[in-house]
Design a protein around this motif. Sequence first.
Motif: not given
Length: 387
Positions: A198-201, A212-214
């Motif tokens: 996860i970047n960014p959490l 926000l990303d996965a």
Amino acid sequence: MNLHEYQSKGLFRNYAIPVPDGVPISDAVDVENAAESLGGDRWVVKAQVHTGGRGKAGGVVLADSLEQAHSEAQRLLGSVLTTHQTGPQGLPVHEVLIEKPTVIARELYLSVLVDRATRRVAFMASQAGGMNIEEVAAATPEKIITISVNPVVGLQAFQCRQIAFAYGLEGGQIGELQAIMQGLYKLFMEKDASLIEINPLVVDEEGHLLALDAKINLDDNALYRHADLLQMRDLTQEDAREAAAAEHQLNYISLNGTIGCMVNGAGLAMATMDLVKLHGAEPANFLDVGGGATAERVAEAFKLILSDSNVKAVLVNIFGGIVRCDLIAEGIIAAVTEVGISVPVVVRLEGTNAQAGLEMLNHSGLNLDTADDLTAAAQKVVALAAG
Ligand code: GDP
Ligand code: MN
């Protein structure tokens, strides 16, 4: 096998990991419906490709109007997105994710992976979210903390708090992070993942955490027990030669060099690539034809190698342990006769009946170079590729 962001976020929802509302579409005519169902007057349009670095490459755009969301979706769909991770050929965009925008207060980094050194599942966390984690690791390794999970007792609450404090989270955020980490661990174990990132959490404007990303990578060796995940496979995101190789049970990985390598055994393949590099060239591929290499597989392997236009010369390096070298020579001759070769080929055979095999190749009338020593073979193929 990798999943798309929207597929990963779908799995996140099943494990109660918060993500922004979003709708994947594959045709720009669906933008209006997607935007309407999400509500609001701004939307994020995200290209769905198996790579990171989309933001910097124009693959993640904030649209201030329905018209803009539509035009961005239209621009991205059917295009090829090139990021710092894809190589120059890029990846085709067949789907975009329309999302409700999030107001970002902080960007954090969180991942779960298999740590081979400790042979455990580990969480990696950093306050430097939104950045390339390899760069953070290289420049400021102290900004990354790692915790490893004891497989007997599983992820512990104190370990989640450890990461929460490293992030500088407060109050209810600590419990939110714990729920996210427990969800991630459960997802990781149940779906046989090899990486979840996860970047960014992010911490949003109300102080809540969400992914926000996965990114999810699955363990290919466990896919046989996940028919549902296998259905999510998108072959358009995978290297065509690697997919063809998998069909013939060949272990093939595309690389960027000019020397095509055909080897039996992964260890010997690694050693062969090392020698090619030592003598000044770069391998075009890793290819392990396996212990029981047959004439048919040798032929398929040749086709694969020669379908790469970067290949300037081919090095065949076979050790006859399980197989006999004269049978391999037969296979090579059959393959070359069938496929035809446009680049120099150097063959090194060692092991059972090596001499007989080399003689067959030398008397085949085909334009094949032989060598009985690996260093000589590597030097020869590098020289031929250069000339
Ligand atoms: P990646 O570049 O492929 O890793 O794609 P990401 O999903 O991580 O998006 C890239 C960047 O776009 C993020 O780091 C954010 O800074 C930004 N971004 C994505 N979604 C939103 C959003 O909803 N709101 C805002 N403000 N920025 C976003
Ligand atoms: Mn990202």
